[in-house]
Each structure stands twice: as structure tokens, then as C-alpha cells.
Design a protein around this motif. Sequence first.
Motif, PDB file in Angstrom:
ATOM      1  N   THR A 135      35.908  43.810  46.383  1.00 53.90           N
ATOM      2  CA  THR A 135      36.066  43.807  44.935  1.00 53.90           C
ATOM      3  C   THR A 135      34.792  43.250  44.321  1.00 53.90           C
ATOM      4  OG1 THR A 135      38.457  43.499  45.066  1.00 53.90           O
ATOM      5  CG2 THR A 135      37.399  42.853  43.021  1.00 53.90           C
ATOM      6  N   PHE A 136      34.310  43.897  43.275  1.00 52.13           N
ATOM      7  CA  PHE A 136      33.129  43.429  42.549  1.00 52.13           C
ATOM      8  C   PHE A 136      33.583  42.809  41.240  1.00 52.13           C
ATOM      9  CE2 PHE A 136      31.381  46.377  45.527  1.00 52.13           C
ATOM     10  CZ  PHE A 136      30.144  45.849  45.846  1.00 52.13           C
ATOM     11  N   CYS A 137      32.950  41.695  40.888  1.00 46.23           N
ATOM     12  CA  CYS A 137      33.377  40.934  39.724  1.00 46.23           C
ATOM     13  C   CYS A 137      32.176  40.459  38.908  1.00 46.23           C
ATOM     14  CB  CYS A 137      34.150  39.689  40.167  1.00 46.23           C
ATOM     15  SG  CYS A 137      35.438  39.983  41.386  1.00 46.23           S
ATOM     16  N   MET A 138      32.468  40.072  37.677  1.00 43.29           N
ATOM     17  CA  MET A 138      31.485  39.419  36.823  1.00 43.29           C
ATOM     18  C   MET A 138      32.185  38.291  36.089  1.00 43.29           C
ATOM     19  SD  MET A 138      29.023  42.375  35.270  1.00 43.29           S
ATOM     20  CE  MET A 138      27.811  41.197  34.728  1.00 43.29           C
ATOM     21  N   PRO A 175      41.134  38.633  47.579  1.00 40.03           N
ATOM     22  CA  PRO A 175      41.520  37.729  46.479  1.00 40.03           C
ATOM     23  C   PRO A 175      41.035  38.263  45.130  1.00 40.03           C
ATOM     24  CG  PRO A 175      40.462  36.492  48.241  1.00 40.03           C
ATOM     25  CD  PRO A 175      40.312  37.951  48.571  1.00 40.03           C
ATOM     26  N   PRO A 176      41.740  37.943  44.063  1.00 43.16           N
ATOM     27  CA  PRO A 176      41.305  38.385  42.737  1.00 43.16           C
ATOM     28  C   PRO A 176      40.028  37.659  42.316  1.00 43.16           C
ATOM     29  CG  PRO A 176      43.197  36.927  42.554  1.00 43.16           C
ATOM     30  CD  PRO A 176      42.996  37.179  44.014  1.00 43.16           C
ATOM     31  N   CYS A 177      39.356  38.211  41.345  1.00 40.28           N
ATOM     32  CA  CYS A 177      38.081  37.654  40.874  1.00 40.28           C
ATOM     33  C   CYS A 177      38.191  36.196  40.430  1.00 40.28           C
ATOM     34  CB  CYS A 177      37.533  38.492  39.726  1.00 40.28           C
ATOM     35  SG  CYS A 177      37.077  40.162  40.229  1.00 40.28           S
ATOM     36  N   GLY A 178      39.292  35.826  39.823  1.00 43.11           N
ATOM     37  CA  GLY A 178      39.452  34.471  39.313  1.00 43.11           C
ATOM     38  C   GLY A 178      40.030  33.489  40.306  1.00 43.11           C
ATOM     39  N   VAL A 188      27.285  35.910  35.998  1.00 41.90           N
ATOM     40  CA  VAL A 188      27.343  35.823  37.450  1.00 41.90           C
ATOM     41  C   VAL A 188      27.974  37.117  37.953  1.00 41.90           C
ATOM     42  CG1 VAL A 188      28.215  34.551  39.447  1.00 41.90           C
ATOM     43  CG2 VAL A 188      27.650  33.325  37.340  1.00 41.90           C
ATOM     44  N   SER A 189      27.256  37.810  38.821  1.00 42.03           N
ATOM     45  CA  SER A 189      27.789  39.008  39.466  1.00 42.03           C
ATOM     46  C   SER A 189      28.128  38.620  40.898  1.00 42.03           C
ATOM     47  CB  SER A 189      26.737  40.119  39.484  1.00 42.03           C
ATOM     48  OG  SER A 189      26.342  40.442  38.176  1.00 42.03           O
ATOM     49  N   ARG A 218      35.439  34.451  31.001  1.00 47.24           N
ATOM     50  CA  ARG A 218      35.277  35.913  30.968  1.00 47.24           C
ATOM     51  C   ARG A 218      35.200  36.520  32.379  1.00 47.24           C
ATOM     52  NH1 ARG A 218      30.982  36.544  25.986  1.00 47.24           N
ATOM     53  NH2 ARG A 218      32.208  35.341  24.510  1.00 47.24           N
ATOM     54  N   VAL A 219      36.020  36.016  33.265  1.00 46.62           N
ATOM     55  CA  VAL A 219      36.070  36.527  34.638  1.00 46.62           C
ATOM     56  C   VAL A 219      36.768  37.879  34.618  1.00 46.62           C
ATOM     57  CG1 VAL A 219      36.991  36.098  36.946  1.00 46.62           C
ATOM     58  CG2 VAL A 219      36.150  34.182  35.569  1.00 46.62           C
ATOM     59  N   ARG A 220      36.138  38.870  35.257  1.00 47.63           N
ATOM     60  CA  ARG A 220      36.718  40.212  35.249  1.00 47.63           C
ATOM     61  C   ARG A 220      36.273  41.014  36.475  1.00 47.63           C
ATOM     62  NH1 ARG A 220      32.403  39.606  32.207  1.00 47.63           N
ATOM     63  NH2 ARG A 220      30.820  41.206  32.036  1.00 47.63           N
ATOM     64  N   SER A 221      37.093  41.963  36.822  1.00 50.87           N
ATOM     65  CA  SER A 221      36.775  42.883  37.911  1.00 50.87           C
ATOM     66  C   SER A 221      35.968  44.042  37.345  1.00 50.87           C
ATOM     67  CB  SER A 221      38.063  43.409  38.537  1.00 50.87           C
ATOM     68  OG  SER A 221      37.774  44.430  39.456  1.00 50.87           O
ATOM     69  N   ILE A 222      34.942  44.460  38.079  1.00 49.94           N
ATOM     70  CA  ILE A 222      34.155  45.623  37.642  1.00 49.94           C
ATOM     71  C   ILE A 222      34.207  46.753  38.669  1.00 49.94           C
ATOM     72  CG2 ILE A 222      32.636  44.316  36.118  1.00 49.94           C
ATOM     73  CD1 ILE A 222      30.501  44.453  38.349  1.00 49.94           C
ATOM     74  N   GLY A 223      34.924  46.528  39.771  1.00 46.72           N
ATOM     75  CA  GLY A 223      35.063  47.589  40.766  1.00 46.72           C
ATOM     76  C   GLY A 223      35.903  47.157  41.945  1.00 46.72           C
TER      77      GLY A 223
END
Length: 147
Positions: free
Chosen positions: A92-95, A41-44, A108-109, A75-80
Motif C-alpha cells: 500500500t502506498f500512502c501520503m 496495515p492501513p496507512c494510519g 511524507v510519502s 492528512r494521512v491517506r492511501s494513494i495506491g
Amino acid sequence: MKRLLHSALAATMLVATAGAASARIVTPAEKRFFSYSGEVPPCGDPDVLSTITDRFAQTESEYWDSHLQIITYDRVRSIGIRPWGLDHIPRTFCMARAVLSDHSVHEVSYSIGENLGFSSFGDGVTWCVAGLDREYAYAPNCKDARP
């Protein structure tokens, strides 16, 4: 999806250009015995954020005797996406930035891993709220919750 294909291409090129002595065959996790779909699933995703919100409230209440809750995210975003390569479990890594019930703002990581839920059912979500990792499980400052 485009980033996933780009990552896959980069990983394939890296293996193809490595020296013969250090080259190894990379088998995507989707092709192994315990097959994965490669879709996370996507980060958001509302279910992912709801899982973090619920677990955070439960941990604060039961373990820390606190009434803190996450009110909202922005500010939800993918970081990896699959940062360790195709042959690892799809993850998937998110912040995100979270506003808590005391009006404080914290980063939040979190990561979402395919089939890493309870007894390997569903997607597993691992999270850390910066400044509230009191046991330093992801120290320093939630860095170990990121790739």
C-alpha cells in the motif's frame, strides 16, 4: 477492503479482455509458494507511523547531525493499493503531512509492503520526507517513493 476487491476485479477484467496473444495468467501473490495474506496495515496504523518517526529521527541524528524529529502527522491517506496488480507483493502506498520539531511542514510519502521487513519478517516500511531527501534517493521531491 472494498478498494482491494475493486482493484482485484478490475485486474481480472483487464486480463480477461486482453487479446489472446497478450493475455497471461495472473496468480495472486497470496497463492504462490511464498504465500502472502494480502493484508497490509492501513496507512494510519500507529506502528507504521512510529516506524517512520523513529527511523527519521535516527537518520537525522546519526547521518545528518540534525536534531529534527517528526512531532505529529495529519492528512494521512492511501494513494495506491497493489497498484501493479495482484501478482505483485501486497503493498500500500500512502501520503501524510508531518509537522517537524522546527515547526516546518513536509509531505511524507511511504509504502507498506507485506513481509518486506528485516529478513522478510514483518511489514516493511519505506518512506521519504519531501524537502529532506538530501541524497535524492527518491528524487524528484519524493516522487519515486510513490506508485
